[in-house]
Design a protein around this motif. Structure first.
Motif, short mmCIF file in Angstrom:
data_model
loop_
_atom_site.label_atom_id
_atom_site.label_comp_id
_atom_site.label_asym_id
_atom_site.label_seq_id
_atom_site.Cartn_x
_atom_site.Cartn_y
_atom_site.Cartn_z
N UNK A 1 13.24 18.48 38.72
CA UNK A 1 13.27 17.75 39.98
C UNK A 1 11.90 17.82 40.70
N UNK A 2 10.85 17.31 40.04
CA UNK A 2 9.53 17.41 40.67
C UNK A 2 9.35 16.39 41.79
N UNK A 3 8.45 16.73 42.73
CA UNK A 3 8.19 15.80 43.83
C UNK A 3 7.30 14.65 43.35
N UNK A 4 6.44 14.99 42.36
CA UNK A 4 5.43 14.03 41.92
C UNK A 4 5.62 13.73 40.43
N UNK A 5 5.54 12.46 40.08
CA UNK A 5 5.60 12.09 38.66
C UNK A 5 4.27 11.44 38.28
N UNK A 6 3.67 11.94 37.21
CA UNK A 6 2.43 11.34 36.71
C UNK A 6 2.75 10.75 35.34
N UNK A 7 2.78 9.45 35.26
CA UNK A 7 3.25 8.78 34.04
C UNK A 7 2.10 7.96 33.45
N UNK A 8 1.68 8.37 32.28
CA UNK A 8 0.53 7.70 31.64
C UNK A 8 1.06 6.65 30.66
N UNK A 9 0.99 5.43 31.03
CA UNK A 9 1.45 4.30 30.23
C UNK A 9 2.86 4.50 29.66
N UNK A 10 3.83 4.68 30.52
CA UNK A 10 5.20 4.95 30.02
C UNK A 10 5.83 3.77 29.30
N UNK B 1 14.25 -2.01 31.48
CA UNK B 1 15.06 -0.82 31.78
C UNK B 1 14.20 0.28 32.39
N UNK B 2 12.99 0.43 31.83
CA UNK B 2 12.07 1.44 32.35
C UNK B 2 11.69 1.13 33.81
N UNK B 3 11.47 -0.15 34.09
CA UNK B 3 11.10 -0.58 35.44
C UNK B 3 12.23 -0.28 36.43
N UNK B 4 13.46 -0.54 35.98
CA UNK B 4 14.61 -0.25 36.85
C UNK B 4 14.72 1.25 37.13
N UNK B 5 14.43 2.01 36.08
CA UNK B 5 14.50 3.46 36.21
C UNK B 5 13.46 3.95 37.23
N UNK B 6 12.28 3.35 37.19
CA UNK B 6 11.22 3.75 38.12
C UNK B 6 11.61 3.38 39.55
N UNK B 7 12.26 2.23 39.70
CA UNK B 7 12.71 1.82 41.04
C UNK B 7 13.74 2.83 41.58
N UNK B 8 14.61 3.28 40.66
CA UNK B 8 15.63 4.25 41.04
C UNK B 8 14.95 5.56 41.49
N UNK B 9 13.91 5.93 40.76
CA UNK B 9 13.19 7.17 41.11
C UNK B 9 12.49 7.02 42.46
N UNK B 10 12.00 5.84 42.75
CA UNK B 10 11.37 5.59 44.06
C UNK B 10 12.42 5.75 45.17
N UNK B 11 13.60 5.22 44.88
CA UNK B 11 14.68 5.36 45.87
C UNK B 11 15.02 6.83 46.10
N UNK B 12 14.82 7.63 45.06
CA UNK B 12 15.10 9.07 45.19
C UNK B 12 13.99 9.80 45.94
N UNK B 13 12.94 9.08 46.29
CA UNK B 13 11.86 9.67 47.10
C UNK B 13 10.73 10.30 46.32
N UNK B 14 10.65 10.01 45.03
CA UNK B 14 9.58 10.60 44.23
C UNK B 14 8.26 9.87 44.49
N UNK B 15 7.19 10.63 44.43
CA UNK B 15 5.86 10.03 44.48
C UNK B 15 5.44 9.78 43.03
N UNK B 16 5.08 8.56 42.72
CA UNK B 16 4.83 8.23 41.31
C UNK B 16 3.42 7.67 41.14
N UNK B 17 2.70 8.24 40.20
CA UNK B 17 1.41 7.68 39.80
C UNK B 17 1.59 7.17 38.37
N UNK B 18 1.36 5.89 38.19
CA UNK B 18 1.67 5.31 36.89
C UNK B 18 0.50 4.47 36.41
N UNK B 19 0.15 4.66 35.15
CA UNK B 19 -0.91 3.81 34.58
C UNK B 19 -0.26 2.88 33.57
#
Lengths: 308, 563
Positions: free
Chosen positions: A150-159, A170-188
């Motif tokens: 349950x990390x606060x920050x997600x660093x995703x390198x070309x997921x 599906x991956x995009x939907x999952x990321x949206x769900x994670x944003x709703x959960x309040x995660x900070x996401x850095x994605x390349x």
């Protein structure tokens, strides 16, 4: 939540990252874009404590990544660009292994692993050997792994690299769900249109330095790009060009196939004037739509494709 | 036939045509690899050390004599040096060929370039031949370094040309055979060191144990001595070269020209058969590793039609996660992959029992011999498991993921060490029983129960300190070096090298000290006991201390050079 100050990383004579200043607020999704060899992966590796910066500093949740490595790792979930898997383990075992590695108590592990399996829709693969999963499933498993503590920050390198269109959606939907959960996401990513849809802010990096950082809307003035509309009339297009070119708000009118591409003068936006002029002249206006600046276009204009 | 078609025919028959573009590519790449230069340096250093050692020992044996005597012994010294260099080439030629060809095919599989090659007009026989010829050329260029020594030393006289020619031919053909065997094994083994170790094992079992068995059988009258001698001289290069050397040293001639020519032909024919088989296998392996496999398996599992490869209950993670993960790695992936090893152990067991019976030795000697082999296997596998513990993760790209967790370096290294040890428990488990049988059925003469117990303690102690050293060194080199093969080879060299240092340098110093003590009046029995204890103590300190130091250094380096 994520911050770098004058971050620099050299590999011998090669400057991979140069004086990079970055700030990502809590709960934001930040898209990290750049050509190959621009320094994206190096920056991400520094942020997750896998590389030491040559100079400058990087902070996650206020913690210096060089000095508080262990605490930073507890707060970050990292998914590398190419994810290897342990081929002797099953999906549940793999996730439980990382739960144990993050120091989660034995009693709580089962519930947590089941939770992330459900979130990533991998429940049916619970007992499947990890190396038997398809690429899309393995990427999902990677995402499940980074969520295990349950990390606060997600660093995703070309997921999304190497995924088919369905898996990408599906991956995009999952990321949206994670944003709703309040995660900070850095994605390349190299699939720029995807970042456009999910990111709050983007950063375009080249030769280890930002050439742009801000929201998508902020790119247009940064590039000095004027607004454009596409127009289609039935009847006499030559007359339409003549009429529109005479308007003071309009800089240029070009024929583009069946359409007309109308470029406004800087700071002008006169969709209503166009419609009124054409209708009053007795021309049938059948299409009028503003042209969007695509992230791909911005990327091409901002970067020169120069790699180290 | 016109000129163009003659040219085409010549091109088709040309040796480089057989090897194809692979030959060219391999030579081009080899010159850019640091490994080749390291090998050249190591070879020259080893050769110089061997020649210096031999030169000094020959001078020592004729020490104190005048110049006239030394001059009269020049011929003998020349023979000794030539024999030593020929044997050095003979051994290193095989090692080099096996080492260089151990990654011939599996490297292409790992880098996923084999599929790409197979969809070009390059034929599988060209891939195999190109790899073999290019690598053997590299090995040959190394062996050629020692040729001037042979030429110079021959000036001393007494060394017949036919010995030199026979020695070089046997060395070349046995090198080609070892290379072909290593290449064949590189098709089925994922790691180059596995192919290399298998070639070494072949040498030990087929050319060592089997030859001993046949000799014993002939000495005991079960087989005709002449037949066995002929068969061995025609098929076993070690025995052939031994015979040639003996003949050259005694000056009476040993093995006839027909024998070594015949053996060269046998070895070359065997290498050709291996190459033909390898060419066929290369295509099979390409078809087997097609990318659809993973998808198919996954779909089969999802639909419930196919069977998952590994069934059974999900195992809970208990204790250190790293140690648990290491324990999950089976000694053998499948029953099928275990078969060659089990078969080999059974062959060794069979040969040992037969040797014990025909040589009328006690059963204890056989058990001691077999226990020694199992112990050796255990130690080698502990070293291999430790050396691959980190480098394999790096190769599989799971290492950065593990390091992104809050686990400390020492936790990871400790877990890996425990895992590597526990993984090899199946090999360790039968050792106490085998040693017990050794003491029960061993020669009873002059041995008290206390002596047996002491011997058992020494054996177990030796095993324990070697294990600590191999775990430490293996993990350190695994963290330090990029590839598993480099880590495995360095670990084993460090272990064997430490033995040389201990028994070549430390033991003589202790023996010298013991001699001095005896000279000043200390009783001989006491001196001997003290010398034994001192040697054991120094060994224990070196191995345990070295092993722990390596473990400490490995833990400190875990988060450096991650990629």
């Amino acid at each position: 939540m994520i911050e770098t100050k004058k971050l620099t990383k050299n590999f011998g004579n090669l400057v991979a990252v140069s004086d990079l200043d970055l700030y990502i607020g809590a709960g934001d999704i930040f898209g990290f874009i750049g050509p190959n060899g621009a320094g994206k992966t190096t920056t991400m590796r520094i942020l997750v404590t896998l590389l030491e910066p040559t100079s400058g500093a990087a902070f996650i949740d206020g913690l210096d990544v060089s000095k508080k490595g262990k605490d930073v790792r507890r707060r970050v979930g990292y998914m590398p660009d190419f994810m290897g898997v342990y081929d002797d383990l099953k999906v549940f075992e793999y996730l439980e292994f990382f739960a144990a590695a993050f120091g989660i108590e034995y009693k709580k592990r089962k519930a947590i692993v089941d939770g992330v399996l459900e979130l990533t829709d991998l429940v049916s693969k619970r007992a499947a050997p990890v190396d038997s999963l398809s690429r899309g499933m393995q990427q999902r498993l990677g995402l499940a792994r980074v969520l295990i503590h349950d990390p606060k920050v997600l660093v995703l390198d070309e997921p999304a690299s190497g995924l088919d269109p369905r898996a990408r959606i599906e991956m995009r939907e999952l990321l949206r769900e994670l944003k709703r959960m309040g995660k900070t996401i850095m994605i390349s990513s190299h699939i720029l249109s995807e970042l456009e849809e999910i990111c709050d802010r983007i950063g375009i990096i080249e030769r280890g330095q930002f050439v742009f950082s801000g929201t998508i809307e902020e790119i247009r003035p940064r590039l000095g790009i004027q607004s454009k509309v596409r127009v289609k009339v039935v009847g006499d297009p030559a007359r339409a060009i003549e009429l529109l070119s005479a308007l003071p708000q309009i800089q240029k009118v070009e024929a583009a196939g069946d359409y007309l591409s109308v470029t406004f003068c800087e700071g002008q936006n006169a969709d209503g004037v166009i419609a009124r002029t054409l209708v009053n002249a007795g021309l049938d206006l059948v299409y009028l739509h503003p042209e969007q600046l695509k992230l791909d276009d911005a990327f091409l204009q901002l970067t020169k494709g120069i790699v180290h | 036939m016109n000129a163009t078609s003659a040219d085409s025919l010549l091109q088709c028959l040309g040796p480089l045509r057989l090897a194809g573009p692979i030959f060219d590519k391999e030579l081009r790449v080899a010159s850019r690899r640091r490994r080749l230069y390291v090998l050249r340096f190591a070879y020259v250093v080893a050769l110089v050390l061997v020649v210096l050692y031999l030169w000094s020992s020959l001078l020592r044996t004729s020490g104190g004599a005048g110049g006239a005597l030394q001059a009269s012994r020049l011929t003998e010294m020349g023979k000794g040096i030539v024999a030593m260099v020929v044997w050095f080439q003979f051994i290193t030629g095989q090692i080099l060929a096996a080492a260089l060809l151990g990654d011939a095919i599996n490297s292409e599989v790992r880098q996923r370039t084999l599929d790409v090659l197979m969809v070009t007009p390059v034929r599988s026989v060209q891939i195999v031949t190109g790899k073999l010829v290019s690598k053997l050329l590299q090995a040959g260029s190394l062996l050629a370094i020692s040729l001037p020594i042979l030429a110079v030393v021959r000036v001393f006289g007494g060394v017949p040309w036919d010995y030199l020619i026979a020695g070089l031919c046997v060395t070349a053909s046995v090198g080609i055979f070892a290379g072909a065997l290593s290449l064949t094994l590189s098709i089925s083994n994922r790691q180059p060191y596995q192919a290399f170790l298998a070639v070494i094992l072949w040498n030990i079992v087929v050319w060592g144990l089997l030859a001993s068995l046949l000799t014993k059988l002939s000495q005991s009258g079960y087989l005709s001595g002449g037949v066995v001698r002929s068969v061995l001289q025609l098929t076993n290069p070690f025995i052939l070269l031994g015979g040639l050397t003996q003949g050259m040293m005694s000056g009476f001639g040993g093995v006839g020209m027909l024998s070594w020519l015949w053996q060269c032909l046998v070895l070359l024919a065997s290498a050709t058969i291996l190459l033909v088989w390898s060419s066929w296998r290369v295509r099979k392996i390409t078809l087997r590793t097609r990318p659809l496999r993973v998808q198919e398996t996954s779909e089969a599992i999802a639909s419930g039609v196919g069977k998952p490869r590994r069934r059974g209950a999900i195992r809970p993670v208990v204790g250190s996660p790293v140690a648990w993960k290491e324990r999950c790695t089976p000694l053998f992936k499948t029953y099928r992959s275990a078969l060659p090893y089990v078969g080999l152990l059974l062959v060794i067991l069979g040969i040992s029992i037969t040797l014990s019976i025909v040589s009328s030795e006690s059963l204890g000697v056989f058990f001691f011999f077999f226990a020694g082999l199992v112990q050796l296997l255990f130690l080698v596998d502990v070293g291999v498991a430790a050396a691959g513990a980190v480098s394999r993760e790096r190769e599989a790209r799971t290492w950065p993921i593990l390091l992104a967790t809050p686990l400390e370096g020492r936790e990871i290294i400790w877990g890996k060490a425990i895992g590597a040890f526990r993984r090899n428990l199946p090999l360790l488990a039968p050792l106490p029983v085998l040693y017990l049988f050794t003491f029960i059925w061993g020669p009873a003469e002059g041995r008290s129960p206390w002596a047996s117990a002491f011997a058992a303690c020494v054996l177990l102690g030796t095993l324990a300190i070697s294990t600590v050293f191999l775990l430490g060194a293996g993990l350190y080199f695994s963290v330090r070096l990029k590839t598993t093969t480099a880590a495995v080879v360095t670990t084993l060299i460090a272990y064997v090298g430490s033995k040389f240092v201990l028994y070549g340098f430390v033991s003589p110093v202790i023996a010298l000290t013991a001699g001095l003590l005896h000279a000043i009046g200390v009783p001989e029995g006491g001196v001997m006991s003290a010398a034994i204890v001192a040697t054991g103590g120094v060994s224990a300190v070196v191995y345990v201390g070295g092993g722990l130091l390596f473990l400490y250094l490995a833990a400190r380096r875990v988060r450096r050079d991650i990629f």
